[in-house]
Design an enzyme around this catalytic site. Structure first.
Site, PDB file in Angstrom:
ATOM      1  N   CYS A 117      -7.379   7.611  -8.794  1.00  0.00           N
ATOM      2  CA  CYS A 117      -6.801   7.063  -7.553  1.00  0.00           C
ATOM      3  C   CYS A 117      -7.870   6.927  -6.472  1.00  0.00           C
ATOM      4  O   CYS A 117      -8.629   7.862  -6.225  1.00  0.00           O
ATOM      5  CB  CYS A 117      -5.685   7.997  -7.060  1.00  0.00           C
ATOM      6  SG  CYS A 117      -5.023   7.562  -5.443  1.00  0.00           S
ATOM      7  N   TYR A 141       9.876  11.822  10.494  1.00  0.00           N
ATOM      8  CA  TYR A 141      11.289  11.574  10.186  1.00  0.00           C
ATOM      9  C   TYR A 141      12.165  12.517  11.028  1.00  0.00           C
ATOM     10  O   TYR A 141      11.644  13.301  11.826  1.00  0.00           O
ATOM     11  CB  TYR A 141      11.535  11.732   8.685  1.00  0.00           C
ATOM     12  CG  TYR A 141      10.876  10.629   7.886  1.00  0.00           C
ATOM     13  CD1 TYR A 141      11.308   9.305   8.030  1.00  0.00           C
ATOM     14  CD2 TYR A 141       9.800  10.873   7.043  1.00  0.00           C
ATOM     15  CE1 TYR A 141      10.704   8.273   7.330  1.00  0.00           C
ATOM     16  CE2 TYR A 141       9.187   9.839   6.330  1.00  0.00           C
ATOM     17  CZ  TYR A 141       9.648   8.539   6.480  1.00  0.00           C
ATOM     18  OH  TYR A 141       9.051   7.511   5.809  1.00  0.00           O
ATOM     19  N   CYS A 162      -5.825   3.550  -2.208  1.00  0.00           N
ATOM     20  CA  CYS A 162      -5.750   2.196  -1.640  1.00  0.00           C
ATOM     21  C   CYS A 162      -4.367   1.899  -1.058  1.00  0.00           C
ATOM     22  O   CYS A 162      -4.200   0.927  -0.336  1.00  0.00           O
ATOM     23  CB  CYS A 162      -6.118   1.157  -2.699  1.00  0.00           C
ATOM     24  SG  CYS A 162      -4.902   0.990  -4.031  1.00  0.00           S
TER      25      CYS A 162
END
Ligand SMILES: Cc1cc2nc3c(=O)[nH]c(=O)nc-3n(C[C@H](O)[C@H](O)[C@H](O)COP(=O)(O)O)c2cc1C
Length: 360
Positions: free
Chosen positions: A334, A166, A337
């Site tokens: 988790c 960014y 994915c």
């Protein structure tokens, strides 16, 4: 070694334990950047879930710095009351509160580009306008204004998003910053924008308010920011009073070596870079990226890091820190994915879409 449940200090702020919810775009604000009530609820749940600090997802400092739909804004005093509700929700849950602020630079999401908002960055590229020195100065002021709002809204700390390609990070990278004026060239030139932003932020919030960064230890892309220069640039901010560094890595086109690596990635995939930061810089350093077990958390803290951050695991299980603290030995559910992005890209906010919870 300091265990996960011991306090640590981010500048003047005592954080009650060493697990941090890393900044995560939640996609729960209106088109004008105003957080919807669901965002305060989500942050409140994360705080009750036991993380020592909750960093709310990256809020844009200027309308052209908005990367994604549903992103929170920090660019206008009209948003102050709603930002204050986020800080309040985090505080009620017991965690320290932080808001990450940033500008997307060239990594503008396609749908916004289609609406006629043109991306801006250090150097011109397809669909990206080169920022003039006047625009650079304007954005330095915008970062200062946003940081003031974060403090006024009652957050305990502000984090600058210098990572992931960014705007702030793109000035550091020789790949995206090809300027020949004082804002580019040598490392000193490329670091000037993040440094001036840090100075403006520090001036806006005062000497005692915690200011820290999320920072790429490496860009993991040909011609991008490499480890040694990354460390040298961070040291410039530390010399001026930066309070801490969360080491991440990767830019949008880093492929398999990016910020949100998949299931096959090792736990703590930016640990090597973070370790070098911790060894060389006199401020708390932590890392983020693929950490899924308490054993890995303890190992990382044992290597001299001050804290460990999690993002995706807490989307699925906001209570994971609490579970670990109560003695549960299991890893996070988790599986990296990355399907948590899907509902948010449709305007419904992040949510785990992954496999069902394992039995037994
Ligand atoms: C849905 C989503 C949104 C994210 N938004 C941000 C953000 O606003 N700011 C940021 O610094 N990182 C953001 N990240 C990156 C995470 O904070 C974190 O660095 C990355 O997911 C790796 O950590 P993890 O393996 O624990 O998820 C985001 C990640 C995801 C999955």
């Amino acid at each position: 070694m300091s265990g996960p449940w011991t306090p640590w200090n981010l500048g003047s702020l005592e954080v009650p334990n060493r697990l941090v919810r890393s900044a995560t775009w939640e996609g729960l604000a209106g088109g004008d950047g105003r957080p919807r009530p669901e965002l305060a609820e989500m942050l409140g749940r994360l705080s009750e879930g036991g993380a020592g600090m909750v960093v709310a997802g990256f809020a844009y400092v200027d309308p052209r710095g908005k990367a994604l739909i549903g992103q929170t804004g920090a660019c206008d005093d009209a948003l102050l009351e709603d930002l204050a509700a986020l800080a309040e929700a985090i505080r009620r849950g017991g965690a320290r509160s932080c808001l990450q602020i940033g500008h997307c630079g060239a990594q503008l999401w396609r749908v916004l580009a289609e609406k006629g908002i043109k991306a801006e960055g250090p150097s011109a590229a397809a669909g990206v306008e080169e920022m003039t020195p006047e625009r650079i100065r304007e954005l330095i002021r915008a970062f200062g204004g946003a940081a003031r709002r974060v403090k006024e809204a009652g957050f305990d700390a502000v984090q600058l998003h210098c990572a992931h390609g960014y705007l702030l990070g793109s000035f550091l990278s020789p790949r995206s910053n090809r300027r020949s004026d004082e804002w580019g060239g040598s490392l000193e030139g490329r670091a000037r924008f993040p440094l001036e932003v840090y100075r403006a932020v520090r001036a806006a919030v005062g000497p005692d308010y915690p200011v820290w960064v999320k920072w790429n230890g490496r860009d993991y892309v040909e011609g991008g920011l490499e480890a040694e220069e990354s460390l040298e640039a961070a040291a410039l901010l530390v010399e001026e009073g930066l309070d801490g560094i969360e080491v991440s890595g990767g830019v949008l086109d880093s492929g398999d070596l990016g910020t949100t690596r998949g299931p096959e990635a090792e736990e703590g995939y930016f640990l090597e870079e973070a370790r070098a930061f911790a060894e060389r810089l006199p401020v708390p350093v932590g890392t983020v990226g693929g950490i899924r077990s308490l054993i890995a958390v303890e190992r990382i803290l044992g290597e001299g890091l001050a804290f460990v951050s999690l993002s995706r695991p807490l989307i699925r299980e906001p209570d994971l820190p609490k579970a670990w603290r109560s003695g549960e030995k299991r890893s996070a559910d988790c599986v990296s994915c990355n399907r948590c992005f899907v509902p948010a890209l449709r305007g419904k906010g992040i949510r785990c879409m992954g496999p069902r919870r394992r039995r037994g």
